[in-house]
Design an enzyme around this catalytic site. Sequence first.
Site, PDB file in Angstrom:
ATOM      1  N   GLY A  50     122.674 -29.959 -10.389  1.00  0.00           N
ATOM      2  CA  GLY A  50     122.685 -28.818 -11.282  1.00  0.00           C
ATOM      3  C   GLY A  50     124.024 -28.095 -11.333  1.00  0.00           C
ATOM      4  O   GLY A  50     125.062 -28.611 -10.999  1.00  0.00           O
TER       5      GLY A  50
ATOM      6  N   CYS B  40     125.621 -44.814   6.370  1.00  0.00           N
ATOM      7  CA  CYS B  40     125.586 -43.472   5.771  1.00  0.00           C
ATOM      8  C   CYS B  40     124.448 -42.680   6.391  1.00  0.00           C
ATOM      9  O   CYS B  40     123.984 -42.990   7.481  1.00  0.00           O
ATOM     10  CB  CYS B  40     125.462 -43.566   4.250  1.00  0.00           C
ATOM     11  SG  CYS B  40     123.969 -44.409   3.671  1.00  0.00           S
TER      12      CYS B  40
ATOM     13  N   CYS C 218     119.375 -37.963   1.150  1.00  0.00           N
ATOM     14  CA  CYS C 218     120.675 -38.008   0.464  1.00  0.00           C
ATOM     15  C   CYS C 218     120.540 -37.327  -0.888  1.00  0.00           C
ATOM     16  O   CYS C 218     119.448 -37.293  -1.474  1.00  0.00           O
ATOM     17  CB  CYS C 218     121.105 -39.471   0.293  1.00  0.00           C
ATOM     18  SG  CYS C 218     122.554 -39.737  -0.767  1.00  0.00           S
ATOM     19  N   ASP C 219     121.646 -36.829  -1.374  1.00  0.00           N
ATOM     20  CA  ASP C 219     121.703 -36.183  -2.681  1.00  0.00           C
ATOM     21  C   ASP C 219     121.275 -37.126  -3.801  1.00  0.00           C
ATOM     22  O   ASP C 219     120.764 -36.692  -4.830  1.00  0.00           O
ATOM     23  CB  ASP C 219     123.143 -35.693  -2.899  1.00  0.00           C
ATOM     24  CG  ASP C 219     123.380 -35.152  -4.280  1.00  0.00           C
ATOM     25  OD1 ASP C 219     122.571 -34.342  -4.739  1.00  0.00           O
ATOM     26  OD2 ASP C 219     124.390 -35.532  -4.909  1.00  0.00           O
TER      27      ASP C 219
ATOM     28  N   CYS D 287     135.000 -51.797   0.702  1.00  0.00           N
ATOM     29  CA  CYS D 287     133.909 -51.170  -0.066  1.00  0.00           C
ATOM     30  C   CYS D 287     132.621 -51.005   0.725  1.00  0.00           C
ATOM     31  O   CYS D 287     131.802 -50.145   0.393  1.00  0.00           O
ATOM     32  CB  CYS D 287     133.636 -51.956  -1.338  1.00  0.00           C
ATOM     33  SG  CYS D 287     132.742 -53.510  -1.064  1.00  0.00           S
TER      34      CYS D 287
ATOM     35  N   CYS E  33     130.966 -41.213   2.720  1.00  0.00           N
ATOM     36  CA  CYS E  33     129.836 -42.086   3.008  1.00  0.00           C
ATOM     37  C   CYS E  33     129.881 -43.344   2.148  1.00  0.00           C
ATOM     38  O   CYS E  33     129.510 -44.426   2.598  1.00  0.00           O
ATOM     39  CB  CYS E  33     128.520 -41.346   2.804  1.00  0.00           C
ATOM     40  SG  CYS E  33     128.328 -40.552   1.192  1.00  0.00           S
TER      41      CYS E  33
END
Length: 431
Positions: free
Chosen positions: A82, A273, A288-289, A339, A267
């Site tokens: 948001g 992570c 996690c987001d 990666c 992360c």
Amino acid sequence: MPVPVSVQSARPRTTTGPSTTIIKPVGPRCNLDCTYCYYLPTAASFPPDERFTMPPAVLEAVVTQALAAAPGPVVHFVWHGGEPLLAGRPFYERAFALQERLTPTGWTVTNSIQTNGTLLDDRWADFLVAHRVAVGLSIDGSARTHDRLRLDRRGRPTYQRARAGFERLAQRGAPPDVLCTVNAETAARPLEVYDSLTGLGARWIQFIPVVEESDGSPTPAAVSAGAYGAFLTAIFDRWVRHDIDRVVVQTFFEGLLAAAGRPGSLCVSAETCGQVLAVEHDGSVYSCDHFVRPEFQLGSVLVDSLATMATSARQHAFGQSKRDALDPECVACPVLAYCHGGCPKDRGRYGSPLGRNALCAGYRAFYLHAAPLLTRMAELAATGGRASSIMAELAASEESLRAQLAHAGRNEPCPCGSGRKFKQCHGQLVR
């Protein structure tokens, strides 16, 4: 008044949890309607009449628990959305006062906020600078690339408002970091995007790929693997020759850490992570987001301990699965150290196997291209020099090559070392 760097409230440490906590004070509520937003759909996980406003009791609980759980001596609060500015200044005044009261002596609290910048007027700019809040501001390159996909809820373009927010902070000596998505529009114009951001004054840039799919293929707004790799390569070739000293590009910095044999600082570029929890407006806590879904809810700060949730076997397994669930071909990949399979949210998409990132081919192409130069930069830094010295090395090498190309015969081996004849290689470029 600004929040002090350290405040007076010593107490014993009994738990070890996350040093960084992402807090969503208004959940997915936002004044924009970006085409590719991954977070707005999370509203469906809450009741239809949800107000998406963090109550004081939740704010106090999350600040208290985040400080209690952190190992210290530095604790990071990330205010996210948001659009977190919709929470209003009084909300953050309460948050900072709580931090001041509860932080142990000698510790440092930092606050950062991720905003679209459109609400960042002079009062907000003064407030954020006074409280030493680091700002990450979303701008997708130029007005042309930004306004194609980042419109407000009335369908109006937002570039000029976001740019004005950046400039207000820059005028106060606190230019924000820039977060720029790599989507179908930006990926098609990499140097336009990069030049627009650096021309604006951005000195720290994070490029975030948009991965969305429909029937196993990228959506019209998303970036394909090939386009993502080409985007990073084009910007890297400009950056490594001209801008190392003046611009930090997060992806390239993470690549340099990998080349030096050091762990990633993000992360997404780390082997595992799960160290950063996301706390929603209602106090619910998620792994996690990017995984704010019922199956990834760990509990609530109103009922459970943040430290316990962060160190739970369930959360540990979530974080370890980034490494353990890799596709076998990824494990053998020559660029895995760079990666680490990317973000788990992007695996198994675009028709990829479950353990492989949808952008795998792009990561591979980019890092195979950039790794030799990143390795040289790491060598320069390790031997007491400056990584940026590679710019002079490249300039000298390319000047020498130009001189050789000027005298090469059509049927002679190309001076670039490709093994092809000059007429079939660089000769095609200098006819």
